[in-house]
Design a protein around this motif. Sequence first.
Motif, PDB file in Angstrom:
ATOM      1  N   PRO A 114       0.839  -1.205   0.000  1.00  0.00           N
ATOM      2  CA  PRO A 114       0.000   0.000   0.000  1.00  0.00           C
ATOM      3  C   PRO A 114       0.869   1.248   0.000  1.00  0.00           C
ATOM      4  CG  PRO A 114       0.033  -1.013   2.176  1.00  0.00           C
ATOM      5  CD  PRO A 114       0.716  -1.974   1.252  1.00  0.00           C
ATOM      6  N   SER A 115       0.269   2.388  -0.279  1.00  0.00           N
ATOM      7  CA  SER A 115       1.038   3.631  -0.403  1.00  0.00           C
ATOM      8  C   SER A 115       1.677   4.060   0.913  1.00  0.00           C
ATOM      9  CB  SER A 115       0.148   4.761  -0.934  1.00  0.00           C
ATOM     10  OG  SER A 115      -0.925   5.007  -0.046  1.00  0.00           O
ATOM     11  N   GLY A 137      10.938   6.570   5.314  1.00  0.00           N
ATOM     12  CA  GLY A 137      11.116   7.288   4.060  1.00  0.00           C
ATOM     13  C   GLY A 137      10.343   6.639   2.926  1.00  0.00           C
ATOM     14  N   TRP A 138      10.649   7.100   1.707  1.00  0.00           N
ATOM     15  CA  TRP A 138       9.964   6.637   0.503  1.00  0.00           C
ATOM     16  C   TRP A 138      10.720   5.473  -0.115  1.00  0.00           C
ATOM     17  CZ3 TRP A 138       5.231   8.064  -1.016  1.00  0.00           C
ATOM     18  CH2 TRP A 138       4.706   9.244  -0.499  1.00  0.00           C
ATOM     19  N   ALA A 158       3.888   2.477  -7.666  1.00  0.00           N
ATOM     20  CA  ALA A 158       4.621   1.518  -6.830  1.00  0.00           C
ATOM     21  C   ALA A 158       5.432   2.185  -5.738  1.00  0.00           C
ATOM     22  CB  ALA A 158       5.530   0.657  -7.712  1.00  0.00           C
ATOM     23  N   LYS A 159       5.278   3.506  -5.538  1.00  0.00           N
ATOM     24  CA  LYS A 159       5.976   4.164  -4.438  1.00  0.00           C
ATOM     25  C   LYS A 159       5.173   4.003  -3.153  1.00  0.00           C
ATOM     26  CE  LYS A 159       8.488   7.714  -4.752  1.00  0.00           C
ATOM     27  NZ  LYS A 159       9.094   9.037  -4.862  1.00  0.00           N
ATOM     28  N   PHE A 160       5.865   3.821  -2.054  1.00  0.00           N
ATOM     29  CA  PHE A 160       5.176   3.727  -0.775  1.00  0.00           C
ATOM     30  C   PHE A 160       6.044   4.368   0.299  1.00  0.00           C
ATOM     31  CE2 PHE A 160       7.614  -0.132  -1.391  1.00  0.00           C
ATOM     32  CZ  PHE A 160       8.219  -0.375  -0.179  1.00  0.00           C
ATOM     33  N   MET A 219       1.592  11.637   5.536  1.00  0.00           N
ATOM     34  CA  MET A 219       2.564  11.380   4.485  1.00  0.00           C
ATOM     35  C   MET A 219       2.239  10.080   3.760  1.00  0.00           C
ATOM     36  SD  MET A 219       6.695  11.667   4.914  1.00  0.00           S
ATOM     37  CE  MET A 219       6.567  13.366   5.445  1.00  0.00           C
ATOM     38  N   GLY A 220       2.249  10.138   2.438  1.00  0.00           N
ATOM     39  CA  GLY A 220       2.008   8.954   1.631  1.00  0.00           C
ATOM     40  C   GLY A 220       0.555   8.688   1.319  1.00  0.00           C
TER      41      GLY A 220
END
Length: 485
Positions: A49-50, A141-142, A167-169, A330-331
């Motif tokens: 998940p993000s 972090g990311w 696909a960034k989380f 965040m995210g």
Amino acid sequence: MICSYIFLLCVFLLTQSYADIEPVSTDAIPENFGIYDPHPRPILEFKPPSRIIVQEGDELTIECDGRDQADHSMDEEVHELRVSITADNHPDASLTRGDIGFYGFQVKTLKFVPNDEGRVDVLETFKLQITKNKISKDDQGWYMCKACVDGEDMWGDHVEICDDTDAKFFLDVQSPTTGDDVLGQSNKMAPRSTCQIFGDPNVITYDGRFYHAHTSPCTYVLSMDSVNFSWFVYGTLGECGVTVTGSCLKSVTIHYGRESLALERGWLINYQGDKHEVIEKGGLTKGPFKIAFNGANVAVTVTLNKDGETEDQLVVLWDGYVSAVVQSPMGVPTMGLCGNNDGDESNDFDLWGVAHENSQFLCDSMQVDRYGQCSVGARPATLRQACNSPEARQKSRSVCLDILYGGDFAPCFATHSVNNFLDACIYDQCKGLNITNNLYPELYIPDIDSKVQPACVVASAYATRCSGDFWISSTEMAEKQSKLV
């Protein structure tokens, strides 16, 4: 311990040569498998998940799965599908690298099926799991999952073909300790991304992109929950400017569920039609909105989710004039002038997943025009138009340099670049804001051009930026820099 960093051998479910190929069972094989595919590319089938929340010291396992269906002649080499997980601070290194502290487990499979073209379809799958026994704050972090194969471009040159779509989380590592924030609130608060809107109007998105918004006197979506649509932050802009006419914030409205609260000039709170002056009362709670005043900004906090002692919060700061700060978890995916909150500033003008590089398209799409009275957002005036003359520009530059480089901000320079704020300062100082009290005659609002220079609005925005570091790092940083506000 050494075993922790050794990958398990890849498992190939089918290893026969092309000459010996027999059709395999069609169970769990995609419908289009066995059909000629002229443009093969990998697909990320499973990704985190993000936002992943984990307690400091806990064990964490992250999984990303990919597949690649490709067409081959009998003598072509099979693509090698690769799946990796990388961190922003290690963009070229997989987290399975031993010195990063994660260890990995991977399983690969191959299936072959003859297709109607007399060739062979090859289906590769790759399952990657990485684990760290004890997560630390340094891991926050990311991160990004990526599935890649080797291919060729139209000129026959070697290229890497990858899928990293959505696909960034964000890995949110929460501390077991509880501290107080600068407004006197307690509980552990999840990290938040920060967006700023100030002046005519300058915008710094959640992901750090700076731009001059193409706006007109109208109401705009500054930010909204783009997944569950549980909250919205609107900004209403009015005309401002002396040498040229632009638009500046005159109020901010927060919508959460069925509740709404408006922040208006003069630090005025409007809730269900009643006006409240938070300066006199020190703090208020109205429905889901917790309101506080720290001497420079009214802060409104809404608790979105609570997991034990940890809270996801939406926070809006309002300076009572023309500047607002919106902080969201965040995210968490968002939409609005503040961008999409995915850690990548390059796609902040994208709209509902469609790529755009034009900020005007985003701004016009974010208008809340219930009665069809808003005009298309105007392109911001050039600095030459705003300043009228080189002398005016030089005078404004001198004022801004004195304020921003006067000494108090020096500790912040290494963390937050002052360059964009300097440009915005010169522009607004030249142009003037010409803010007048056109809402409530009984409230005293200073003439911002003669009593409070436009440069001070930008300086206040930069001070707020500097003092907000503890949302993403440490309370110690905030204590050092909150005196700037």
